[in-house]
Scaffold this active site. Structure first.
Site, PDB file in Angstrom:
ATOM      1  N   GLN A 112       0.825  -1.210  -0.009  1.00  0.00           N
ATOM      2  CA  GLN A 112       0.078   0.120  -0.084  1.00  0.00           C
ATOM      3  C   GLN A 112       0.901   1.285  -0.004  1.00  0.00           C
ATOM      4  O   GLN A 112       1.684   1.267   0.859  1.00  0.00           O
ATOM      5  CB  GLN A 112      -0.892  -0.037   1.374  1.00  0.00           C
ATOM      6  CG  GLN A 112      -1.702   1.370   1.755  1.00  0.00           C
ATOM      7  CD  GLN A 112      -1.821   1.565   2.881  1.00  0.00           C
ATOM      8  OE1 GLN A 112      -1.155   1.048   3.749  1.00  0.00           O
ATOM      9  NE2 GLN A 112      -2.740   2.271   3.424  1.00  0.00           N
ATOM     10  N   SER A 115       1.522   6.706   2.366  1.00  0.00           N
ATOM     11  CA  SER A 115       2.231   7.782   3.274  1.00  0.00           C
ATOM     12  C   SER A 115       3.449   8.366   2.226  1.00  0.00           C
ATOM     13  O   SER A 115       4.181   7.588   1.677  1.00  0.00           O
ATOM     14  CB  SER A 115       2.838   7.189   4.395  1.00  0.00           C
ATOM     15  OG  SER A 115       1.843   6.412   5.303  1.00  0.00           O
ATOM     16  N   SER A 147       5.352  -1.029   3.637  1.00  0.00           N
ATOM     17  CA  SER A 147       5.521  -2.552   4.106  1.00  0.00           C
ATOM     18  C   SER A 147       5.373  -3.362   2.977  1.00  0.00           C
ATOM     19  O   SER A 147       4.559  -3.163   2.069  1.00  0.00           O
ATOM     20  CB  SER A 147       4.405  -2.896   5.319  1.00  0.00           C
ATOM     21  OG  SER A 147       4.549  -1.859   6.285  1.00  0.00           O
ATOM     22  N   GLU A 230      -8.043  -1.566   6.336  1.00  0.00           N
ATOM     23  CA  GLU A 230      -6.940  -1.727   7.138  1.00  0.00           C
ATOM     24  C   GLU A 230      -7.160  -2.001   8.636  1.00  0.00           C
ATOM     25  O   GLU A 230      -6.411  -2.619   9.407  1.00  0.00           O
ATOM     26  CB  GLU A 230      -5.825  -0.432   6.681  1.00  0.00           C
ATOM     27  CG  GLU A 230      -4.644  -0.477   7.499  1.00  0.00           C
ATOM     28  CD  GLU A 230      -3.697   0.542   7.107  1.00  0.00           C
ATOM     29  OE1 GLU A 230      -4.196   1.632   6.746  1.00  0.00           O
ATOM     30  OE2 GLU A 230      -2.269   0.148   7.078  1.00  0.00           O
TER      31      GLU A 230
HETATM   32  C1  LIG Z   1       5.427  -0.511  11.111  1.00  0.00           C
HETATM   33  C2  LIG Z   1       4.828   0.494   9.921  1.00  0.00           C
HETATM   34  C3  LIG Z   1       4.378   0.199   8.758  1.00  0.00           C
HETATM   35  C4  LIG Z   1       3.602   0.971   7.946  1.00  0.00           C
HETATM   36  N1  LIG Z   1       3.489   0.627   6.639  1.00  0.00           N
HETATM   37  C5  LIG Z   1       2.655   1.496   5.723  1.00  0.00           C
HETATM   38  C6  LIG Z   1       2.344   1.217   4.451  1.00  0.00           C
HETATM   39  O1  LIG Z   1       2.514  -0.040   4.132  1.00  0.00           O
HETATM   40  N2  LIG Z   1       2.031   2.085   3.652  1.00  0.00           N
HETATM   41  C7  LIG Z   1       1.698   3.405   3.862  1.00  0.00           C
HETATM   42  O2  LIG Z   1       1.310   4.040   2.994  1.00  0.00           O
HETATM   43  N3  LIG Z   1       2.176   3.613   5.289  1.00  0.00           N
HETATM   44  C8  LIG Z   1       2.668   2.973   6.147  1.00  0.00           C
HETATM   45  N4  LIG Z   1       2.980   3.331   7.198  1.00  0.00           N
HETATM   46  C9  LIG Z   1       2.835   4.787   7.669  1.00  0.00           C
HETATM   47  C10 LIG Z   1       1.826   5.159   8.792  1.00  0.00           C
HETATM   48  O3  LIG Z   1       0.510   5.153   8.087  1.00  0.00           O
HETATM   49  C11 LIG Z   1       2.165   6.630   9.195  1.00  0.00           C
HETATM   50  O4  LIG Z   1       3.274   6.493   9.780  1.00  0.00           O
HETATM   51  C12 LIG Z   1       1.007   7.075  10.099  1.00  0.00           C
HETATM   52  O5  LIG Z   1      -0.238   7.635   9.324  1.00  0.00           O
HETATM   53  C13 LIG Z   1       1.435   8.376  10.730  1.00  0.00           C
HETATM   54  O6  LIG Z   1       2.146   9.282   9.612  1.00  0.00           O
HETATM   55  P1  LIG Z   1       3.422   9.960   9.773  1.00  0.00           P
HETATM   56  O7  LIG Z   1       4.179   8.941  10.365  1.00  0.00           O
HETATM   57  O8  LIG Z   1       3.771  10.894   8.780  1.00  0.00           O
HETATM   58  O9  LIG Z   1       3.143  10.829  11.516  1.00  0.00           O
HETATM   59  P2  LIG Z   1       2.472  12.457  11.524  1.00  0.00           P
HETATM   60  O10 LIG Z   1       1.297  12.371  10.723  1.00  0.00           O
HETATM   61  O11 LIG Z   1       3.661  13.530  11.084  1.00  0.00           O
HETATM   62  O12 LIG Z   1       2.063  12.535  13.040  1.00  0.00           O
HETATM   63  C14 LIG Z   1       3.175  12.808  13.975  1.00  0.00           C
HETATM   64  C15 LIG Z   1       2.423  13.038  15.249  1.00  0.00           C
HETATM   65  O13 LIG Z   1       1.130  14.013  15.244  1.00  0.00           O
HETATM   66  C16 LIG Z   1      -0.009  13.339  15.539  1.00  0.00           C
HETATM   67  N5  LIG Z   1      -0.967  14.005  14.683  1.00  0.00           N
HETATM   68  C17 LIG Z   1      -1.328  14.213  13.226  1.00  0.00           C
HETATM   69  N6  LIG Z   1      -2.163  14.682  12.847  1.00  0.00           N
HETATM   70  C18 LIG Z   1      -2.886  14.894  14.088  1.00  0.00           C
HETATM   71  C19 LIG Z   1      -4.156  15.251  14.254  1.00  0.00           C
HETATM   72  N7  LIG Z   1      -5.000  15.936  13.099  1.00  0.00           N
HETATM   73  N8  LIG Z   1      -4.993  15.281  15.442  1.00  0.00           N
HETATM   74  C20 LIG Z   1      -3.981  14.779  16.468  1.00  0.00           C
HETATM   75  N9  LIG Z   1      -2.844  14.387  16.380  1.00  0.00           N
HETATM   76  C21 LIG Z   1      -2.370  14.523  15.341  1.00  0.00           C
HETATM   77  C22 LIG Z   1       0.196  11.996  15.215  1.00  0.00           C
HETATM   78  O14 LIG Z   1      -0.733  11.230  16.010  1.00  0.00           O
HETATM   79  C23 LIG Z   1       1.539  11.624  15.572  1.00  0.00           C
HETATM   80  O15 LIG Z   1       1.881  11.484  17.155  1.00  0.00           O
HETATM   81  C24 LIG Z   1       3.589   2.509   8.235  1.00  0.00           C
HETATM   82  C25 LIG Z   1       3.924   2.778   9.719  1.00  0.00           C
HETATM   83  C26 LIG Z   1       4.716   1.726  10.437  1.00  0.00           C
HETATM   84  C27 LIG Z   1       5.208   2.528  11.701  1.00  0.00           C
END
Ligand SMILES: Cc1cc2nc3c(=O)[nH]c(=O)nc-3n(C[C@H](O)[C@H](O)[C@H](O)COP(=O)(O)OP(=O)(O)OC[C@H]3O[C@@H](n4cnc5c(N)ncnc54)[C@H](O)[C@@H]3O)c2cc1C
Length: 396
Positions: A112, A115, A147, A230
């Site tokens: 997928q 991100s 992933s 998901e």
């Molecule tokens: C093991 C793992 C596997 C993954 N696999 C995939 C995959 O296969 N495909 C894919 O596309 N993505 C994948 N991801 C990505 C995952 O979906 C994102 O890491 C996640 O959605 C958070 O986005 P970010 O890391 O950019 O954090 P950010 O969005 O930058 O968030 C940073 C912090 O701010 C907080 N925050 C952000 N917006 C808000 C809001 N509106 N209200 C309150 N708090 C908020 C968040 O909770 C977090 O604590 C994976 C992540 C991990 C850890």
């Protein structure tokens, strides 16, 4: 067709008797698909029997007790948990024929690609671009945390096709052949020492227009189906009572209880019992939300299981670490972050490290709370100042 649980169990037992519990993965799962026992709520001829999704648990139950080796969706978690329902809901008949069965059998692993480095929680604001060129689209940009991309035959790709309209309206959703020219997949190493996920760069990647799911500009709606599924897929296990993560804690408790002081024993007994109860609550809640996943479109209730199981998992692994004491600091040979992966054995300390991702992957716990607050409890919405602004005018 109205089909009862007893009939479903009988059909599953017949399948096992005919194919054999020891049959290979593709052989067994192909037969399961043909029998309509892959996803029982799917249409006949497409892996299902047009039956109630609640019956799927009975099939899993029969397969598990018959000792079928390849019954877990973990053989292709993203494909089965998210790809299949999305392709079923928005794909053409040709997409169904090409992909559904091969996803289920694990012949084609899927990933997928949502991100991006600057867009995780706010995935609708993503920047990777696709520009139309006749019967093809040309894609440039970058994804991250993808992933299983390094094992995948296909991926679900969300890209911006119109920067002139507000962010949710200018997205489109494609099936990408991961072997396409211009797709560069680079592993990212995690705290566990494994590289489960990757960053991906697109350099003039060409995708046929026929790989579009939904309409041009309809990508957000299609992506919502993927994301809702998901959350259901990540939302805990429907395995038997007391199994799964909690079984690791209860087994360790039995092993360690004799060596604890009486005070530590009392405190830890309370903690283990409480976590066992919470595990059972999450298991039963997950069974209910999965049962609602009729033909691939679960509602926001999937976020309940995702939120609860992610936080519970971390609490259980924290308790495991406390029980292990200083042994919890020991890691497999090759750690830390060794490219010599050495991961064959099951390691409790590694599972603890892996669980740190549970409250991030598939949407963070903060985002789950926002969804539940707004869409289930009807509380006031999050602040969204950029919702009606053309994407190109949103400051980056
Ligand atoms: C093991 C793992 C596997 C993954 N696999 C995939 C995959 O296969 N495909 C894919 O596309 N993505 C994948 N991801 C990505 C995952 O979906 C994102 O890491 C996640 O959605 C958070 O986005 P970010 O890391 O950019 O954090 P950010 O969005 O930058 O968030 C940073 C912090 O701010 C907080 N925050 C952000 N917006 C808000 C809001 N509106 N209200 C309150 N708090 C908020 C968040 O909770 C977090 O604590 C994976 C992540 C991990 C850890």
């Amino acid at each position: 067709m109205t089909i009862t649980e007893a009939e479903i169990r009988e059909r599953t037992r017949t399948l096992v008797a005919e194919v054999g519990a020891d049959a290979g993965q593709v052989e067994f799962r192909s037969a399961q698909w043909r029998a309509g026992l892959a996803a029982v709520q799917y249409p006949e001829g497409k892996g299902g029997l047009d039956a109630s999704p609640k019956l799927q648990t009975a099939i899993e139950d029969e397969l598990r007790s018959a000792g079928v080796k390849h019954h877990s969706m973990l053989i292709n978690p993203i494909g089965i948990g998210m790809g299949m329902p999305t392709v079923l809901t928005y794909g053409t008949n040709e997409h169904h024929e090409t992909h559904l069965k091969r996803i289920f059998t694990g012949e084609d692993i899927w990933c997928q690609m949502f991100s991006e480095p600057t867009h995780g929680s706010d995935v609708a604001g993503l920047a990777s671009r696709a520009v139309r060129d006749g019967d093809e689209w040309i894609v440039n940009g970058q994804k991250v945390w993808t992933s299983l991309a390094h094992h995948s035959a296909y991926g679900m790709l969300l890209v911006r096709t119109d920067p002139e309209v507000p962010k949710h309206k200018g997205l489109s959703y494609f099936i990408l052949d991961m072997k396409s020219r211009g797709v560069d997949i680079r592993p990212l190493y995690q705290i566990t020492g494994d590289a489960e996920f990757n960053e991906i760069f697109f350099d003039d990647v060409r995708i046929p227009h026929s790989n579009l799911l939904g309409d041009v500009g309809d990508g957000w709606r299609v992506a919502t189906t993927t994301l809702m599924n998901e959350r259901v897929a990540l939302g805990g296990s429907t395995a038997p009572k007391g199994s799964g993560t909690i079984a690791s804690l209860t087994a360790l408790w039995e092993q360690k209880v004799g060596s604890l002081s009486s005070g530590a024993r009392e405190a830890m007994r309370d903690r283990v019992s409480q976590l066992w109860i919470e595990s059972e609550i999450v298991r039963l809640t997950t069974m209910r939300s999965r049962a609602n996943a009729a033909s691939g479109n679960p509602g926001p209730e999937g976020s309940v299981g995702k939120l609860a199981s992610a936080e519970l998992n971390q609490k259980i692994w924290n308790a495991v670490m406390d029980l292990l004491g200083s042994d919890g600091m020991l890691h497999e040979p090759g750690y830390p972050l060794s490219r010599n992966r050495g991961t064959s054995g099951y390691s409790l300390s590694k599972a603890f490290l892996r669980s740190q991702a549970n409250t991030i992957e598939g949407g963070t716990s903060d985002i789950m709370r926002n969804i539940l607050g707004e869409r289930v409890l009807g509380l006031p919405g999050d602040v969204r100042v950029d919702k009606e602004v053309a994407w190109k005018d949103i400051p980056s």
